[in-house]
Every structure is written in C-alpha cells, then in structure tokens.
Design a protein around this motif. Sequence first.
Motif, PDB file in Angstrom:
ATOM      1  N   SER A  31      51.532  48.991  47.493  1.00  0.00           N
ATOM      2  CA  SER A  31      50.242  48.541  48.028  1.00  0.00           C
ATOM      3  C   SER A  31      50.430  47.391  49.011  1.00  0.00           C
ATOM      4  O   SER A  31      49.791  47.369  50.076  1.00  0.00           O
ATOM      5  N   ILE A  32      51.291  46.455  48.664  1.00  0.00           N
ATOM      6  CA  ILE A  32      51.558  45.327  49.562  1.00  0.00           C
ATOM      7  C   ILE A  32      52.163  45.838  50.869  1.00  0.00           C
ATOM      8  O   ILE A  32      51.745  45.435  51.962  1.00  0.00           O
ATOM      9  N   GLN A  33      53.151  46.736  50.767  1.00  0.00           N
ATOM     10  CA  GLN A  33      53.794  47.279  51.974  1.00  0.00           C
ATOM     11  C   GLN A  33      52.792  48.006  52.860  1.00  0.00           C
ATOM     12  O   GLN A  33      52.761  47.802  54.083  1.00  0.00           O
ATOM     13  N   LEU A  34      51.956  48.857  52.250  1.00  0.00           N
ATOM     14  CA  LEU A  34      50.964  49.602  53.030  1.00  0.00           C
ATOM     15  C   LEU A  34      49.925  48.657  53.640  1.00  0.00           C
ATOM     16  O   LEU A  34      49.498  48.848  54.787  1.00  0.00           O
ATOM     17  N   ALA A  35      49.519  47.641  52.884  1.00  0.00           N
ATOM     18  CA  ALA A  35      48.543  46.672  53.402  1.00  0.00           C
ATOM     19  C   ALA A  35      49.113  45.951  54.625  1.00  0.00           C
ATOM     20  O   ALA A  35      48.420  45.779  55.636  1.00  0.00           O
ATOM     21  N   GLU A  36      50.358  45.535  54.530  1.00  0.00           N
ATOM     22  CA  GLU A  36      50.990  44.846  55.664  1.00  0.00           C
ATOM     23  C   GLU A  36      51.121  45.784  56.865  1.00  0.00           C
ATOM     24  O   GLU A  36      50.895  45.386  58.001  1.00  0.00           O
ATOM     25  N   GLN A  37      51.453  47.034  56.602  1.00  0.00           N
ATOM     26  CA  GLN A  37      51.632  47.999  57.689  1.00  0.00           C
ATOM     27  C   GLN A  37      50.314  48.354  58.369  1.00  0.00           C
ATOM     28  O   GLN A  37      50.260  48.495  59.587  1.00  0.00           O
ATOM     29  N   TYR A  38      49.246  48.490  57.572  1.00  0.00           N
ATOM     30  CA  TYR A  38      47.991  49.008  58.114  1.00  0.00           C
ATOM     31  C   TYR A  38      46.898  47.950  58.296  1.00  0.00           C
ATOM     32  O   TYR A  38      45.758  48.284  58.594  1.00  0.00           O
ATOM     33  N   GLY A  39      47.250  46.675  58.129  1.00  0.00           N
ATOM     34  CA  GLY A  39      46.327  45.606  58.468  1.00  0.00           C
ATOM     35  C   GLY A  39      45.293  45.255  57.415  1.00  0.00           C
ATOM     36  O   GLY A  39      44.205  44.768  57.742  1.00  0.00           O
ATOM     37  N   ALA A  40      45.623  45.460  56.163  1.00  0.00           N
ATOM     38  CA  ALA A  40      44.735  45.049  55.074  1.00  0.00           C
ATOM     39  C   ALA A  40      45.283  43.760  54.459  1.00  0.00           C
ATOM     40  O   ALA A  40      46.401  43.339  54.754  1.00  0.00           O
ATOM     41  N   ASP A  41      44.501  43.161  53.588  1.00  0.00           N
ATOM     42  CA  ASP A  41      44.904  41.931  52.915  1.00  0.00           C
ATOM     43  C   ASP A  41      45.860  42.276  51.761  1.00  0.00           C
ATOM     44  O   ASP A  41      45.438  42.907  50.786  1.00  0.00           O
ATOM     45  N   PRO A  42      47.135  41.863  51.859  1.00  0.00           N
ATOM     46  CA  PRO A  42      48.106  42.197  50.808  1.00  0.00           C
ATOM     47  C   PRO A  42      47.735  41.656  49.426  1.00  0.00           C
ATOM     48  O   PRO A  42      48.013  42.298  48.418  1.00  0.00           O
ATOM     49  N   GLU A  43      47.101  40.479  49.380  1.00  0.00           N
ATOM     50  CA  GLU A  43      46.725  39.910  48.085  1.00  0.00           C
ATOM     51  C   GLU A  43      45.646  40.748  47.402  1.00  0.00           C
ATOM     52  O   GLU A  43      45.709  40.967  46.183  1.00  0.00           O
ATOM     53  N   ARG A  44      44.680  41.203  48.157  1.00  0.00           N
ATOM     54  CA  ARG A  44      43.631  42.048  47.583  1.00  0.00           C
ATOM     55  C   ARG A  44      44.217  43.396  47.150  1.00  0.00           C
ATOM     56  O   ARG A  44      43.856  43.937  46.103  1.00  0.00           O
ATOM     57  N   ALA A  45      45.137  43.927  47.943  1.00  0.00           N
ATOM     58  CA  ALA A  45      45.797  45.189  47.590  1.00  0.00           C
ATOM     59  C   ALA A  45      46.594  45.020  46.301  1.00  0.00           C
ATOM     60  O   ALA A  45      46.558  45.880  45.413  1.00  0.00           O
ATOM     61  N   GLU A  46      47.293  43.905  46.186  1.00  0.00           N
ATOM     62  CA  GLU A  46      48.085  43.649  44.984  1.00  0.00           C
ATOM     63  C   GLU A  46      47.175  43.503  43.757  1.00  0.00           C
ATOM     64  O   GLU A  46      47.472  44.038  42.690  1.00  0.00           O
ATOM     65  N   THR A  47      46.063  42.790  43.899  1.00  0.00           N
ATOM     66  CA  THR A  47      45.139  42.614  42.776  1.00  0.00           C
ATOM     67  C   THR A  47      44.613  43.955  42.288  1.00  0.00           C
ATOM     68  O   THR A  47      44.603  44.223  41.078  1.00  0.00           O
ATOM     69  N   ALA A  48      44.196  44.812  43.224  1.00  0.00           N
ATOM     70  CA  ALA A  48      43.709  46.144  42.836  1.00  0.00           C
ATOM     71  C   ALA A  48      44.816  46.939  42.158  1.00  0.00           C
ATOM     72  O   ALA A  48      44.578  47.633  41.160  1.00  0.00           O
ATOM     73  N   ALA A  49      46.031  46.831  42.675  1.00  0.00           N
ATOM     74  CA  ALA A  49      47.164  47.563  42.096  1.00  0.00           C
ATOM     75  C   ALA A  49      47.479  47.075  40.681  1.00  0.00           C
ATOM     76  O   ALA A  49      47.760  47.883  39.792  1.00  0.00           O
ATOM     77  N   ILE A  50      47.435  45.771  40.470  1.00  0.00           N
ATOM     78  CA  ILE A  50      47.702  45.225  39.131  1.00  0.00           C
ATOM     79  C   ILE A  50      46.746  45.856  38.120  1.00  0.00           C
ATOM     80  O   ILE A  50      47.142  46.227  37.018  1.00  0.00           O
ATOM     81  N   LEU A  51      45.494  46.003  38.518  1.00  0.00           N
ATOM     82  CA  LEU A  51      44.442  46.445  37.592  1.00  0.00           C
ATOM     83  C   LEU A  51      44.187  47.948  37.587  1.00  0.00           C
ATOM     84  O   LEU A  51      43.408  48.432  36.765  1.00  0.00           O
ATOM     85  N   HIS A  52      44.822  48.702  38.477  1.00  0.00           N
ATOM     86  CA  HIS A  52      44.410  50.103  38.647  1.00  0.00           C
ATOM     87  C   HIS A  52      44.541  50.940  37.376  1.00  0.00           C
ATOM     88  O   HIS A  52      43.750  51.852  37.161  1.00  0.00           O
ATOM     89  N   ASP A  53      45.491  50.659  36.525  1.00  0.00           N
ATOM     90  CA  ASP A  53      45.684  51.444  35.293  1.00  0.00           C
ATOM     91  C   ASP A  53      45.406  50.639  34.021  1.00  0.00           C
ATOM     92  O   ASP A  53      45.882  51.003  32.942  1.00  0.00           O
ATOM     93  N   VAL A  54      44.629  49.569  34.135  1.00  0.00           N
ATOM     94  CA  VAL A  54      44.413  48.678  32.992  1.00  0.00           C
ATOM     95  C   VAL A  54      43.883  49.417  31.762  1.00  0.00           C
ATOM     96  O   VAL A  54      44.232  49.092  30.633  1.00  0.00           O
ATOM     97  N   ALA A  55      43.067  50.453  31.949  1.00  0.00           N
ATOM     98  CA  ALA A  55      42.470  51.169  30.813  1.00  0.00           C
ATOM     99  C   ALA A  55      43.137  52.515  30.537  1.00  0.00           C
ATOM    100  O   ALA A  55      42.692  53.262  29.664  1.00  0.00           O
TER     101      ALA A  55
END
Length: 192
Positions: A31-55
């Motif tokens: 997520s961080i790599q894709l965010a950096e490549q495509y112009g998104a916020d890496p921190e927000r991408a990382e936060t979503a990734a951390i939580l994506h499988d929480v349940a």
Amino acid sequence: MAYSREALIEAVSTQMPAKRWKHTLGVMESSIQLAEQYGADPERAETAAILHDVAKYWPVERMKEIIEQNHLNLNLLKHDKQLWHSEVGAYVAEQDYGITDPDILNAIRFHTSGREDMSLLEKIVCLADYIEPGRDFPGVDKIRKLAKVSLEDGLVAGFDSTISLLLEKRRVIFPLTVLARNDLVRILEDKI
C-alpha cells in the motif's frame, strides 16, 4: 480515541494468527509503495492496510450480530461470509480505533469487493491486498506487473482472477465486484 501507529499495530496484530499478520505487513508495504507511485498519502494507505483484516478471524456469528445490530450492509448476509469482515472491519476501525477518515474507512470496507467509483485510496488498498509479496496464486505475477503500470489494469486483472475462480467453483459472485470491474474497464476504455 485515535491510536498511534505503534499502538494500532499492537492492537490489530492480536486479532489474527501470525500468518495473517504477515499478510497484513505485506499489504502495508504494498500500500505504501502504490501510494508513493500513484500520488496518494502513504500514511493513510498504511493505516487502512493495518486495519483491513482486523475482523477477518472473528466468529461469523459475532460479525453477523454487528452487521445486524448496527444496520450495516445487510445485503452482505446473503453472500459469502468471506465478505463480511470488510464491512465489520470498517465499523470496528471507526468505533474501536477512532478512525474518522471516510476514505480510510471505505478502503477497509471495499478491499474485498471493490465498488463503482473507487477512490484512489480504495484502489490502492484493494490492489495491495492482491499483490502483497506473500500472495501466491495463478496470475498474481501478471497482476503485479500490471500494478506497476496502472492501478486500474491491475485491479481489473485481480477482479478477473477472483471472478474466474468463483465461476470455476460455481459460486455466487458478489454483484459489487462485477460492477467495480466493469467501472474500471470503462475508465480504461475512456483513456484510449
């Protein structure tokens, strides 16, 4: 109460087996790599990734109860239980971990199914879930190559892979996935 990155990682990692946490670490990295490549916020991408499988490993009865009691997407209950954790995960991210950013919540909510009009962050987390380094399924290398060139091409290939597998197994296909795929194909056609 919002969690620090470290506290979030500590809390979420206890919600799943070590193997699934390793997958989550891979989704974070991708997520961080894709965010950096495509112009998104890496921190927000990382936060979503951390939580994506929480349940993901919660008992299905608990997930069903959360969906019903909180009037979440009740349509999910008519479909594969594998889809439920995304909706419940977004709810838990907001209620238990203090995430209020609607784009992060939607990236969690739609990481398994996709949807029409996906945001940049939603595309990144969904695609990262397909291509993280630990994934090994037929066609994953093609998806990884496409992801380096286009989020949309990578996601179409990912959704095609999922849909093909479900067709092969004679399983029900969640309508949102078909709509997401078709929307991305239209976006790609408009670019030609």
